[in-house]
Design a protein around this motif. Structure first.
Motif, PDB file in Angstrom:
ATOM      1  N   SER A  51       1.525  -1.421   0.221  1.00 19.79           N
ATOM      2  CA  SER A  51       0.172  -0.002   0.433  1.00 19.79           C
ATOM      3  C   SER A  51       0.803   1.476   0.256  1.00 19.79           C
ATOM      4  O   SER A  51       0.437   2.232  -0.818  1.00 19.79           O
ATOM      5  CB  SER A  51      -1.122   0.167   1.334  1.00 19.79           C
ATOM      6  OG  SER A  51      -0.219   0.157   2.385  1.00 19.79           O
ATOM      7  N   GLN A  55       0.676   4.341  -2.796  1.00 22.58           N
ATOM      8  CA  GLN A  55       0.199   5.132  -2.812  1.00 22.58           C
ATOM      9  C   GLN A  55       0.272   6.244  -3.731  1.00 22.58           C
ATOM     10  O   GLN A  55      -0.151   6.923  -4.073  1.00 22.58           O
ATOM     11  CB  GLN A  55       0.677   5.609  -1.370  1.00 22.58           C
ATOM     12  CG  GLN A  55       0.107   6.875  -0.859  1.00 22.58           C
ATOM     13  CD  GLN A  55      -1.099   6.806  -0.613  1.00 22.58           C
ATOM     14  OE1 GLN A  55      -2.071   5.318   0.183  1.00 22.58           O
ATOM     15  NE2 GLN A  55      -1.841   7.558  -0.336  1.00 22.58           N
ATOM     16  N   SER A  56       1.576   6.235  -4.275  1.00 22.04           N
ATOM     17  CA  SER A  56       2.081   7.039  -5.376  1.00 22.04           C
ATOM     18  C   SER A  56       1.406   6.435  -6.579  1.00 22.04           C
ATOM     19  O   SER A  56       1.145   7.911  -7.305  1.00 22.04           O
ATOM     20  CB  SER A  56       3.444   7.303  -6.241  1.00 22.04           C
ATOM     21  OG  SER A  56       3.397   5.671  -6.235  1.00 22.04           O
ATOM     22  N   PRO A  59      -3.389   7.693  -5.384  1.00 21.88           N
ATOM     23  CA  PRO A  59      -3.534   7.771  -3.753  1.00 21.88           C
ATOM     24  C   PRO A  59      -4.299   8.228  -3.052  1.00 21.88           C
ATOM     25  O   PRO A  59      -4.682   7.763  -1.782  1.00 21.88           O
ATOM     26  CB  PRO A  59      -3.153   9.749  -4.216  1.00 21.88           C
ATOM     27  CG  PRO A  59      -3.137   9.939  -5.030  1.00 21.88           C
ATOM     28  CD  PRO A  59      -3.447   8.756  -5.846  1.00 21.88           C
ATOM     29  N   VAL A  60      -5.593   7.768  -3.772  1.00 19.14           N
ATOM     30  CA  VAL A  60      -7.066   7.744  -2.725  1.00 19.14           C
ATOM     31  C   VAL A  60      -7.140   6.352  -2.286  1.00 19.14           C
ATOM     32  O   VAL A  60      -7.460   6.157  -1.246  1.00 19.14           O
ATOM     33  CB  VAL A  60      -8.511   8.318  -3.740  1.00 19.14           C
ATOM     34  CG1 VAL A  60      -9.326   8.176  -2.994  1.00 19.14           C
ATOM     35  CG2 VAL A  60      -7.645   9.595  -3.818  1.00 19.14           C
ATOM     36  N   ALA A  62      -5.373   3.180  -2.084  1.00 23.11           N
ATOM     37  CA  ALA A  62      -4.356   2.339  -2.043  1.00 23.11           C
ATOM     38  C   ALA A  62      -4.595   1.545  -0.807  1.00 23.11           C
ATOM     39  O   ALA A  62      -4.283  -0.232  -0.901  1.00 23.11           O
ATOM     40  CB  ALA A  62      -3.294   2.645  -2.239  1.00 23.11           C
TER      41      ALA A  62
END
Length: 124
Positions: A51, A55-56, A59-60, A62
Motif C-alpha cells: 500500500s 500510494q504514489s 493516492p486515494v 491504495a
C-alpha cells in the motif's frame, strides 16, 4: 415410486455435499485464523509495504485496494480448498486430527493405578 426414491436420494446426497462444504469452510477458516497467525502477520506486513508503494500511483484508494485484495485472497483460498476437499469426497469425520470438531475426545493415555502391577495378573 422409483423416481420419488431417486429424487429423495439426490436431495440427501446434495445436502450431504453442502454440509461437508460448509464444515470444511468453517474448519479451514478457523485453522487459518488460529494456526495461520504467522501467515496473517506476514500478509499484513506485505500489504502495508504494497500500500505504501501503490500510494504514489493511486493516492486515494491504495489501502482499500490492498486490504480488499488480501481479504479476497484469503476468502477465495478457503473456499477453493473447501471445494477441492468436498469434490474429492474427503469428509471431516475421516480426518484424525479433527476430533475436536465432532466432539470426540482423544484419549492420550490410560490411567494406571499404583497397585495394578501387584494385582492385575491375579486370577481367582
Amino acid at each position: 415410486m422409483v423416481s420419488a426414491q431417486s429424487a429423495n436420494l439426490e436431495k440427501t446426497y446434495s445436502l450431504l455435499v453442502i454440509k461437508s462444504f460448509l464444515i470444511w469452510t468453517f474448519t479451514l477458516a478457523v485453522c487459518l485464523l488460529v494456526v495461520g497467525f504467522p501467515l496473517v502477520v506476514l500478509m499484513a506486513t506485505v500489504g502495508c509495504l504494497l500500500s505504501i508503494v501503490l500510494q504514489s500511483v493511486m493516492p486515494v484508494s491504495a489501502v482499500l485496494f490492498v486490504a480488499g485484495g488480501l481479504i479476497m485472497f484469503n476468502v477465495m483460498a478457503v473456499l477453493l480448498a473447501a471445494g477441492v476437499l468436498t469434490v474429492k469426497g474427503v469428509h471431516p469425520k475421516e480426518i484424525k486430527w479433527l476430533s475436536w470438531l465432532h466432539g470426540e475426545e482423544e484419549q492420550l493415555q490410560s490411567t494406571v493405578y499404583a497397585s495394578c502391577p501387584l494385582t492385575c495378573d491375579i486370577n481367582l
